[in-house]
Design a protein around this motif. Structure first.
Motif, PDB file in Angstrom:
ATOM      1  N   LYS A 167      -9.909  -1.587   2.867  1.00  0.00           N
ATOM      2  CA  LYS A 167      -9.014  -0.646   3.513  1.00  0.00           C
ATOM      3  C   LYS A 167      -9.736   0.480   4.243  1.00  0.00           C
ATOM      4  N   TYR A 207     -16.314  -4.040   0.108  1.00  0.00           N
ATOM      5  CA  TYR A 207     -16.205  -2.682   0.667  1.00  0.00           C
ATOM      6  C   TYR A 207     -16.108  -2.754   2.190  1.00  0.00           C
ATOM      7  N   ASN A 266     -15.291   1.655  -5.695  1.00  0.00           N
ATOM      8  CA  ASN A 266     -13.997   1.104  -6.134  1.00  0.00           C
ATOM      9  C   ASN A 266     -13.834  -0.380  -5.828  1.00  0.00           C
ATOM     10  N   GLU A 300       1.038 -15.084   5.245  1.00  0.00           N
ATOM     11  CA  GLU A 300      -0.213 -15.426   4.561  1.00  0.00           C
ATOM     12  C   GLU A 300       0.056 -15.836   3.116  1.00  0.00           C
ATOM     13  N   LYS A 358     -12.727   8.175  -9.989  1.00  0.00           N
ATOM     14  CA  LYS A 358     -13.234   7.280  -8.957  1.00  0.00           C
ATOM     15  C   LYS A 358     -12.225   7.098  -7.831  1.00  0.00           C
ATOM     16  N   LEU A 404      -9.040 -12.192   1.580  1.00  0.00           N
ATOM     17  CA  LEU A 404      -8.044 -11.133   1.824  1.00  0.00           C
ATOM     18  C   LEU A 404      -6.945 -11.600   2.775  1.00  0.00           C
ATOM     19  N   LYS A 416     -12.760   0.477   5.495  1.00  0.00           N
ATOM     20  CA  LYS A 416     -13.727   0.069   6.513  1.00  0.00           C
ATOM     21  C   LYS A 416     -13.053  -0.905   7.496  1.00  0.00           C
ATOM     22  N   LYS A 436      -0.055 -18.751  -2.232  1.00  0.00           N
ATOM     23  CA  LYS A 436      -0.047 -17.722  -3.283  1.00  0.00           C
ATOM     24  C   LYS A 436       1.364 -17.439  -3.777  1.00  0.00           C
ATOM     25  N   LYS A 464       0.808  -1.216   0.000  1.00  0.00           N
ATOM     26  CA  LYS A 464       0.000   0.000   0.000  1.00  0.00           C
ATOM     27  C   LYS A 464       0.844   1.270   0.000  1.00  0.00           C
TER      28      LYS A 464
END
Lengths: 373, 373, 373, 373
Positions: D166, D162, D309, A316, B106, D196, D168, A322, A166
């Motif tokens: 990120k 959502y 998004n 993870e 967006k 996730l 929420k 992954k 991020k």
């Protein structure tokens, strides 16, 4: 109280002088710490560099130092106050022991803490020994099915996770990502980008062999890996090729894992407005680049120093399958004097004694070795 | 229904051919829009560039276009659905009319919208006319005591606010900030950095005159402005000087408003690990810079394209007195053919007819001019 | 080596038993620390609570503890490695001594560190004494013109700065902000919201007196302060009134500094979609609130525990004159046994010996007192 | 030009009056739009609610409206300027058509745009018809192997993505997450949390049946799903149980998908300091909750309105196999008058004509249906 009297450590005395010797180790865990029985330690380019040159940048070997920083093992004892892991747990160890009070730490950028104490960065001793004390909060429990080789690989994988994360390249599901440099770092970055959901990963290198080896390791449902041999291409042509493979548009972000001026130039020219070029390659001190093209399109150039907050993600990505870090380990060694030196040599020369190209060289410390020692 | 039949507009027909002519204007405000009676329009380097060269980058003047994009006026009529402003309000007009649906919009990066319609960027008509229709949501009401000259200045100030803001240099209270380039942009950036609470602002330039002029405008309780004449200094020496003035440490962030290779180099060398060098200067397409020093210390290089979400901050900085934009206006002109052309000439030459150096040149449209026209 | 042999400390032995006594103090500064000669210490409701009740929540006084946590003084000595302050500097002291390694610290949320050591929170000793050792990195130099009373006020101001800051209410220039509770905290929050550029601050309380006192302190160019006496209003009516004062729209964010169910309800009903209600008031453990109205309009309810990263902003707000903390100090006391106890009494009763309502009670330690002691 | 003359649409005329009728459709795609041949449309609780009650909150059916908003199909034609998809592409359609200029849009919170036009929210027509025009930028191409049923499922999955994302609940790899409510939404949230990277997902409900059904669908390597039947538990006991299953600690975040006071209470009590309780359940307008416990531990309460998004993440989670949305579809119907009404009935009653509990009911529009119509 653990009997750690037989502890041995790989001590780097000075350039080209390194030996596995008996070495004093703590036999209890003070408050907040864990005493770890080390099981696996990966060898990294920086370890080799200290061995052959005695310094990296401003970090200079001035006194003998135990080497090794990619470590994983089993918790032998815990000090009071340690609650996140228990005796017997298999753990990966994040080396970033930081001060917690400086401006960088308070801002959440603890990897930039000027007082950081990091395994095998002079004058801090490393982890290539049988027993190591480490802050409990920097020990991360591995889930069932994950072994200490994978635990040790969390350290180098952290660089790739940080670069894609991020705060840096910010790779998101469905995106197109370019990676420059198909060596071990570039391969790991490609794996992580795919693991984070990139739909297209375009890997560029000037070496046919590296591209081929990377290609053999990269595969993930839902991600399209593509390869560009840039040996005969100008940066502009490389950028054009990347855009073509991305479906006629700029890529969302680029990670440069080679440091070459031409790669950085191509990265700027083929990354979308508002995107990021993350720089993890170490190239020449100065480069001549089209910075104006980056700035007026808001393509940010961001570097990385080590990593922060990466271990949970590494675990993870590995445990869920992954990212396959095992595929990066090409040579394995046991914890014996000659064997470790052989690992350093394979790492330095890029080829093992078996004549095969070396990727990650891994030292394993098994109980059986003890009798042999 | 407003009588807009006497509307005149400054029409740029082609390079070096621009005239104030009668021009059709809407006499009602369609839903969601405001009809604005323009009062003040600042002239900017880009306006002059279109006048003299007919293009900027990929934006090419292919048909006659009304010029002017730094505009403020009074709401003459509002369309249905407009609730944020009312008839009679004095407003500043943000020019970023964006699509709202693309990936950039967006993601909240609307200034990068590829379909943006921006005053006086070909082929979109500008605001140097008596009446302009504009989306109500892009009209920002000015508080009592703020006039339309200050309203028009919100546009150029936006670049400085964006550069210093959270997403770019992220200037925070108490910090030390360096600014390279002491022209109008660098001066505004210095003002904004101080307005956001910087304790130290170090402004660098190679021109003694520019530094002197900037110095005369910069003053704010709680901020220490310092000046470095870099004309005889290497980038390394400049960086050293900056560090000295910052109290023996790196600055927290740097804004480059000149674009020179030497300034960007000095900026990299004197910005703290984890800090940002924000690039708003337009220099040579390629620069030779110590990128490695930036990347391994996590000094991010980030550019800006126009701005986003800046108008409320601009209005606050101006209305609270934290930033004095009036001090930047050196020459004022009325809305007459010859007078406007004179403004463009002063702006182009850097000096007014009065022989004084020109900063911001402002066109005011007063009722009295009408009789003169 | 400093002669600290005359050190005296205000020791809270048990409920209602507190005395200024000779107390051992370090006479040198170990590495990384500063030895501070304390000059000003503010008394806070929590200090009084420990004095009268011996505990707050899970923090229980089990052994004698020096009281006081709002402290400022002069650097008497520095340990090795301290570079941000020098001997003789006047400094404010942030009490958050955190571990730096836990999940919260690593995530940049150091105020939530479970191992935090905070002045005068049992069992950690406080700062109401002549000499205190403190980590250098938590000492913040005050600029010229700022005294130790203002330095001590950085501590309570930090709560307001944190509540209004980016991570909580996120007050931005030009916004409309509502504040519930017009006591000292609500007043400070109103000041900070204005200092950050809010155009409208609407302060609500059920007490005419508190509103009047707050009103007399609040004034800032560019901010319109408005007051609502909610004593006779339902939450719905209060919300309606707030919307009316905000110009017929919801406020951008609300800070609740009273904790009452009715205030929180009104806050939810009058905050805009996507806005924040920041909760710093301490009310009943359970409240009956219209949570659905908040959740479907994305009005976030966020609390605060102490603060983080606030000292530079506090210093800037005070030194630039944006926030006048001196106006909050109603009573001053000297560092003597009887005088300090008087300060606690004034704070507890809400009124001083002089019959005037008490706001902040400040203890000053001057050289002259020594002779008197 | 496409022959859309045979277009039929499911028109909701008024409460309980809905019919599949011939309906005019555009036969070309204006600039920026796509003409989509709809293939799959899921039925959602809100569709049923409009059918049975004619309104949801302030959204009231005042004129006949085509129903349906979970849609996917094939691009039949594209207007000028559309570059992200091509004729023949299979796409999912995000319904959020927003203004792009309001404060919410400019801030990147476009789902809160007060002017949003959303399929089948009065007075905007929906997508349960053969042909629909839609902005190209809101059409998301599905990768090979993903069909239109999965495309339609991106809409309801978006709520879960959502909620976990990120902005929420911010679910991160390795975390422990609690979910309250084991219905379709809670199940999807659990899937997404696992997708996730959550290591532990604890799903709570008062219904043994719902837990059993959810349990049968939830499985992912690297994630440990656990279930709590809360029917006989107080909120405090539920919180205790959650903490026990999380390994003796609070969970990192909680998503409430039921809206019950007891669930929200348990959520607050078992979420870690600095964590988030994300509220997507629709319960009573007012709830009596331990808000103080949340605020002093900085447990944020954040709601969601639709989503933003999310489509790229939905597509990645589905196409990579991380989330199996097909398992949520219990009943399938064809695009015929009686069949669609049957779908609404199954959805309303919670059970299909076959006597099996209904989850997601999906309408498919196949070429073969045409002949039958």
């Amino acid at each position: 109280m653990t009997d750690t009297s037989s502890n041995k450590a790989m001590l780097l005395r000075r350039v080209n002088d390194m030996e596995l010797i008996p070495y004093a180790a703590s036999n209890t865990a003070p408050p907040g710490t864990c005493l770890i029985r080390i099981k696996s330690v990966g060898i990294c380019g920086s370890d080799v560099h200290y061995f052959k040159h005695g310094k990296i940048g401003d970090f200079i070997l001035r006194a003998p130092m135990v080497i090794g920083h990619e470590a994983s093992g089993v918790v032998e004892a815990i000090g009071s106050g340690v609650t996140n892991v228990a005796v017997g747990d298999t753990v990966a160890m994040e080396p970033n022991v930081t001060c917690g009070l400086c401006e960088q730490c308070k801002a959440g950028k603890y990897n930039l803490c000027p007082s950081v104490q990091f395994f095998a960065t002079p004058p801090i001793h490393g982890a290539l020994q049988n027993f190591v004390l480490h802050p409990g909060k920097l020990c991360f429990k591995l889930p069932p099915g994950m072994d200490t080789e994978q635990g040790a690989m969390c350290e180098p994988l952290s660089c790739a996770v940080y670069a894609c994360g991020k705060e840096k390249a910010n790779v998101k599901p469905g995106q197109a990502v370019a990676v420059h440099g198909a060596g071990p770092i570039g391969s790991m970055v490609s794996m992580v980008a795919a693991g984070l959901g990139a739909r297209t990963v375009i890997l560029c290198d000037i070496s046919k062999e590296r591209l081929k080896m990377a290609s053999s390791r990269l595969s993930k449902a839902g991600t399209h890996f593509q390869f560009v041999n840039t040996s005969a291409l100008s940066p502009e042509k490389t950028a054009e090729e990347i855009r073509k493979l991305a479906g006629g548009r700029d890529v969302d972000s680029t990670i440069d894992a080679c440091g070459a001026e031409s790669a950085i130039t191509a990265a700027i020219l083929s990354t979308k407005p508002g995107g990021t070029v993350c720089l993890i390659g170490m190239g020449a001190p100065k480069v001549n680049i089209p910075l104006l093209s980056a700035s007026i399109r808001e393509v940010d150039l961001v570097g990385v120093f080590r990593y922060r907050n990466t271990y949970p993600t590494c675990i993870e990505l590995i445990s869920s399958g992954k990212v396959d870090v095992k595929s990066l380990i090409t040579h394995r060694y046991t914890f014996e004097n000659g064997s470790i030196l052989e690992a350093f040599e394979a790492c330095e020369k890029g080829v093992g004694k078996d004549g095969k190209p070396s990727g990650k060289c891994m030292i394993n410390i098994t109980d059986s070795f003890k009798s042999k020692l």
